[in-house]
Design a protein around this motif. Structure first.
Motif, PDB file in Angstrom:
ATOM      1  N   VAL B  16      23.661 119.467  16.979  1.00  0.00           N
ATOM      2  CA  VAL B  16      24.665 119.304  18.014  1.00  0.00           C
ATOM      3  C   VAL B  16      25.980 118.908  17.336  1.00  0.00           C
ATOM      4  N   PRO B  17      27.106 119.541  17.684  1.00  0.00           N
ATOM      5  CA  PRO B  17      28.355 119.141  17.039  1.00  0.00           C
ATOM      6  C   PRO B  17      28.719 117.692  17.349  1.00  0.00           C
ATOM      7  N   HIS B  18      29.215 117.015  16.343  1.00  0.00           N
ATOM      8  CA  HIS B  18      29.623 115.625  16.506  1.00  0.00           C
ATOM      9  C   HIS B  18      31.137 115.593  16.508  1.00  0.00           C
ATOM     10  N   VAL B  19      31.688 115.145  17.628  1.00  0.00           N
ATOM     11  CA  VAL B  19      33.139 115.138  17.787  1.00  0.00           C
ATOM     12  C   VAL B  19      33.678 113.712  17.771  1.00  0.00           C
ATOM     13  N   LEU B  20      34.777 113.525  17.076  1.00  0.00           N
ATOM     14  CA  LEU B  20      35.482 112.238  17.112  1.00  0.00           C
ATOM     15  C   LEU B  20      36.670 112.412  18.049  1.00  0.00           C
ATOM     16  N   ALA B  21      36.694 111.654  19.136  1.00  0.00           N
ATOM     17  CA  ALA B  21      37.768 111.777  20.130  1.00  0.00           C
ATOM     18  C   ALA B  21      38.651 110.537  20.067  1.00  0.00           C
ATOM     19  N   VAL B  22      39.947 110.756  19.895  1.00  0.00           N
ATOM     20  CA  VAL B  22      40.877 109.644  19.715  1.00  0.00           C
ATOM     21  C   VAL B  22      41.910 109.625  20.835  1.00  0.00           C
ATOM     22  N   ASP B  23      41.979 108.516  21.567  1.00  0.00           N
ATOM     23  CA  ASP B  23      42.962 108.413  22.658  1.00  0.00           C
ATOM     24  C   ASP B  23      43.138 106.942  22.997  1.00  0.00           C
ATOM     25  N   ASP B  24      44.405 106.526  23.175  1.00  0.00           N
ATOM     26  CA  ASP B  24      44.637 105.113  23.466  1.00  0.00           C
ATOM     27  C   ASP B  24      44.388 104.790  24.939  1.00  0.00           C
ATOM     28  N   ASN B  25      44.314 105.807  25.787  1.00  0.00           N
ATOM     29  CA  ASN B  25      44.112 105.584  27.214  1.00  0.00           C
ATOM     30  C   ASN B  25      42.619 105.556  27.545  1.00  0.00           C
ATOM     31  N   LEU B  26      42.177 104.447  28.115  1.00  0.00           N
ATOM     32  CA  LEU B  26      40.756 104.245  28.391  1.00  0.00           C
ATOM     33  C   LEU B  26      40.162 105.309  29.317  1.00  0.00           C
ATOM     34  N   THR B  44      31.917 110.388  19.436  1.00  0.00           N
ATOM     35  CA  THR B  44      32.316 109.036  19.033  1.00  0.00           C
ATOM     36  C   THR B  44      33.771 108.924  19.443  1.00  0.00           C
ATOM     37  N   THR B  45      34.138 107.802  20.068  1.00  0.00           N
ATOM     38  CA  THR B  45      35.538 107.668  20.475  1.00  0.00           C
ATOM     39  C   THR B  45      36.232 106.593  19.646  1.00  0.00           C
ATOM     40  N   ALA B  46      37.550 106.742  19.528  1.00  0.00           N
ATOM     41  CA  ALA B  46      38.357 105.728  18.834  1.00  0.00           C
ATOM     42  C   ALA B  46      39.615 105.532  19.662  1.00  0.00           C
ATOM     43  N   GLU B  47      40.115 104.296  19.700  1.00  0.00           N
ATOM     44  CA  GLU B  47      41.244 104.055  20.580  1.00  0.00           C
ATOM     45  C   GLU B  47      42.601 104.207  19.907  1.00  0.00           C
ATOM     46  N   ASN B  48      42.618 104.456  18.617  1.00  0.00           N
ATOM     47  CA  ASN B  48      43.892 104.730  17.946  1.00  0.00           C
ATOM     48  C   ASN B  48      43.639 105.380  16.592  1.00  0.00           C
ATOM     49  N   GLY B  49      44.727 105.813  15.964  1.00  0.00           N
ATOM     50  CA  GLY B  49      44.624 106.527  14.687  1.00  0.00           C
ATOM     51  C   GLY B  49      43.987 105.701  13.587  1.00  0.00           C
ATOM     52  N   LEU B  50      44.352 104.430  13.544  1.00  0.00           N
ATOM     53  CA  LEU B  50      43.822 103.558  12.488  1.00  0.00           C
ATOM     54  C   LEU B  50      42.308 103.447  12.579  1.00  0.00           C
ATOM     55  N   CYS B  81      50.500 111.282  21.801  1.00  0.00           N
ATOM     56  CA  CYS B  81      51.257 110.035  21.997  1.00  0.00           C
ATOM     57  C   CYS B  81      50.359 108.827  21.925  1.00  0.00           C
ATOM     58  N   MET B  82      50.378 108.153  20.796  1.00  0.00           N
ATOM     59  CA  MET B  82      49.602 106.921  20.693  1.00  0.00           C
ATOM     60  C   MET B  82      50.475 105.896  19.983  1.00  0.00           C
ATOM     61  N   PRO B  83      50.339 104.627  20.325  1.00  0.00           N
ATOM     62  CA  PRO B  83      51.160 103.616  19.660  1.00  0.00           C
ATOM     63  C   PRO B  83      50.706 103.455  18.208  1.00  0.00           C
ATOM     64  N   GLY B  84      51.640 103.126  17.344  1.00  0.00           N
ATOM     65  CA  GLY B  84      51.279 102.902  15.942  1.00  0.00           C
ATOM     66  C   GLY B  84      51.282 104.190  15.152  1.00  0.00           C
TER      67      GLY B  84
END
Lengths: 151, 150
Positions: B16-26, B44-50, B81-84
């Protein structure tokens, strides 16, 4: 009230929300995402939206109340609210946010305050409507019926 | 074999493809996660670039430390558009990494700005998608990326 009547009321109410522009297609997308593995998906996402929006609106009120308004911050917050409302299909809230950002750019305090008021009103309306919708759903389920799909 | 994931090879092995999704908006994170899961992806989700870079083992203090997460990710989808760190900056960092540069990066934005779109595509983004995302967008994404490298 028996199931058939409840279902009819639900369908009519849902249709009115779309007709009156409170909700748009994106809300249908949310409903379509709900399935057996996630039967409460819509309520969960919408609840998150309520929590998030209320924080943003409180923060916006404070930011605009400062002697020296940080318009960048205001804009960033309105952008967030515009994003979330757009993602759940809360069309009128989203549209109110679009106008708001224009006033931010102009650093127009009166315009911003008017917009904040409008966004709060639209938010309050859609929250009320969605809560009514969810209550109708609960009543249908409690009466042993299935939630009708509204096209 | 092209390392651009979501390949026929994967499908053959029932992976199954594993995707990393990045977004600061919950709310957007929750939405993109469900959209991807409904398209049979592991997410897998992440809330910002860092945080995203840290997950991938590309964080500043992770130089030369091997990281398992890196090789497992088949696709990265990020908000612009994400802060930082913007999605574009994240894209650049990924493309600079020898380990991750082959992984497709998709950028999403609520704003339809042609110069922004071109910048991202020229920066190496596989696709640019307009928010809010719909199921049909994600299906299209999966199809397109399945065809690359097969």
């Amino acid at each position: 009230m028996e199931v058939g009547q409840l279902q009819e009321r639900f369908v009519d109410y849902t249709k009115s929300l779309f007709c009156e522009g409170f909700l748009d297609d994106q809300f249908l997308q949310l409903q379509q995402l709900q399935d057996e593995s996630n039967p409460d998906f819509v309520v969960e996402v919408v609840s998150l939206f309520f929590e998030d929006s209320e924080k943003l609106l409180n923060d916006l009120t404070k930011t605009l109340d400062q002697q020296f308004v940080d318009y960048k911050r205001v804009d960033a917050q309105v952008h967030q609210l515009k994003g979330s409302s757009s993602s759940i299909g809360a069309q009128r809230v989203k549209n109110a946010c679009i106008g708001f950002r224009n006033f931010c750019e102009e650093q127009n305090i009166e315009g911003c305050l008017r917009c904040l008021h409008q966004v709060k009103q639209e938010y309050s309306l859609v929250k009320n409507k969605l809560q009514t919708l969810f209550r109708l759903e609960q009543q249908i389920v409690a009466a042993g019926g299935a939630i009708p799909m509204v096209e | 074999m092209d390392a651009t994931c979501l390949s026929k090879d994967m499908a053959d092995h029932g992976e199954v493809p594993h995707v990393l999704a990045v977004d600061d908006n919950l709310i957007d994170r929750k939405l993109v996660e469900k959209l991807l899961k409904n398209s049979s992806c592991k997410v897998t989700t992440a809330e910002n670039g860092l945080r995203a870079l840290e997950y991938l083992g590309l964080g500043d203090d992770q130089q030369n430390i091997s990281n398992d997460n890196c090789s497992k990710i088949n696709l990265i989808i990020t908000d612009y558009c994400m802060p930082g760190m913007t999605g574009y900056e994240l894209l650049k960092k990924i493309k600079e990494s020898s380990m991750m540069r082959e992984v497709p990066v998709v950028i999403m934005s609520s704003e339809n700005i042609p110069t922004r779109i071109n910048k991202c595509l020229e920066g190496g983004a596989q696709m640019f998608m307009l928010k809010p995302l719909k199921q049909s967008d994600v299906k299209k994404l999966r199809c397109q990326l399945m065809n690359v490298g097969s």
